[in-house]
Design an enzyme around this catalytic site. Sequence first.
Site, short mmCIF file in Angstrom:
data_model
loop_
_atom_site.label_atom_id
_atom_site.label_comp_id
_atom_site.label_asym_id
_atom_site.label_seq_id
_atom_site.Cartn_x
_atom_site.Cartn_y
_atom_site.Cartn_z
N ASN A 157 0.86 -1.18 0.00
CA ASN A 157 0.00 0.00 0.00
C ASN A 157 0.90 1.22 0.00
O ASN A 157 1.48 1.58 1.02
CB ASN A 157 -0.91 -0.02 1.24
CG ASN A 157 -1.74 1.25 1.37
OD1 ASN A 157 -1.88 2.01 0.43
ND2 ASN A 157 -2.28 1.46 2.56
N LYS A 182 0.04 4.25 -0.24
CA LYS A 182 -0.60 5.43 0.37
C LYS A 182 -0.39 6.64 -0.56
O LYS A 182 -0.53 6.51 -1.77
CB LYS A 182 -0.06 5.64 1.79
CG LYS A 182 -0.23 4.37 2.65
CD LYS A 182 0.07 4.56 4.10
CE LYS A 182 -0.14 3.25 4.85
NZ LYS A 182 0.04 3.40 6.30
N HIS A 185 -9.52 1.14 5.17
CA HIS A 185 -8.24 1.30 5.87
C HIS A 185 -8.43 2.24 7.06
O HIS A 185 -9.23 3.18 7.00
CB HIS A 185 -7.19 1.85 4.91
CG HIS A 185 -5.80 1.79 5.45
ND1 HIS A 185 -5.31 2.71 6.36
CD2 HIS A 185 -4.79 0.92 5.22
CE1 HIS A 185 -4.06 2.40 6.66
NE2 HIS A 185 -3.71 1.31 5.98
N GLU A 223 -6.78 4.64 8.13
CA GLU A 223 -6.57 6.05 7.82
C GLU A 223 -7.81 6.66 7.16
O GLU A 223 -8.12 7.83 7.39
CB GLU A 223 -5.33 6.20 6.93
CG GLU A 223 -4.05 5.91 7.69
CD GLU A 223 -2.87 5.53 6.82
OE1 GLU A 223 -1.82 5.23 7.40
OE2 GLU A 223 -3.00 5.51 5.58
N GLU A 238 -5.34 -5.14 10.75
CA GLU A 238 -4.37 -4.08 10.97
C GLU A 238 -4.59 -3.45 12.33
O GLU A 238 -5.44 -2.56 12.48
CB GLU A 238 -4.51 -3.00 9.89
CG GLU A 238 -4.08 -3.46 8.51
CD GLU A 238 -3.66 -2.27 7.66
OE1 GLU A 238 -2.57 -2.33 7.09
OE2 GLU A 238 -4.39 -1.27 7.61
N GLY A 291 2.64 2.16 11.05
CA GLY A 291 3.57 3.29 10.92
C GLY A 291 4.23 3.72 12.21
O GLY A 291 4.87 4.76 12.26
N SER A 344 3.44 -2.28 10.45
CA SER A 344 4.90 -2.30 10.60
C SER A 344 5.52 -3.62 10.17
O SER A 344 6.39 -4.17 10.86
CB SER A 344 5.30 -1.94 12.04
OG SER A 344 4.91 -0.61 12.35
#
Length: 241
Positions: free
Chosen positions: A9, A11, A96, A98, A165, A171, A204
């Site tokens: 991904n 992003k 996701h 985010e 996730e 991250g 991660s």
Amino acid sequence: MRKIVIAGNWKMFKTQAESQEFLQGFLPTLEDTPQDREVVLCVPFTDLNLLSKSLHGSRVQLGAQNVHWEDSGAYTGEISGPMLQEIGVRYVIVGHSERRQYFGETDETVNLRLKAAQRHGLTPILCVGETKQQRDAGETESLIISQLETDLVNIDQGNLVIAYEPIWAIGTGDTCEASEANRVIGVIRKQLKNPDVPIQYGGSVKPNNIDEIMAQPEIDGVLVGGASLEPASFARIVNYK
């Protein structure tokens, strides 16, 4: 047999020029990659058309990072299933963390997007997972089960990938212990009508932990963020041992 899906991904990273440079370094590393591993790159919208052409005939499938639930309309900044299908997109990330955190995505809109993806022959990668606060409160299982109950209403589980996730590990450099990721993915699998849905781990993922992650019996692949941006790094993950 459950399919193994290794997805990067990107992003909001990489111009078209940077994408081409990545492929020059990455594609040659796939010559000995086992055939049972599906490799996917989920890239920004501006890179999709270029990569569709560049990846043609390669081992790599093309993925997008979002899809709207309507086929067209006054939805500024969104993209539709027919637009993605037309340029050869095969996978699309839906829900996701985010998108949920920054753009108001809910389980109800996630469900609509999943349906739209499947309606146009795209395979959605559904993301679920808990925050650090929810984990510390012992709510991991109940939250994820609740997400799945709404997200998967009237969804074809024969054309689906799920990514667990843990939000606190995305991250941050904090990786969920492989055994714990395996346990939670086992919980997810118990909620499904189709036990063969591939379930990935994301959060991660790096070259130095991929072998341990993929050794877990419930984990069928990974959804990789930062480590998918560098050819050698992502190649090591795709070619895990």
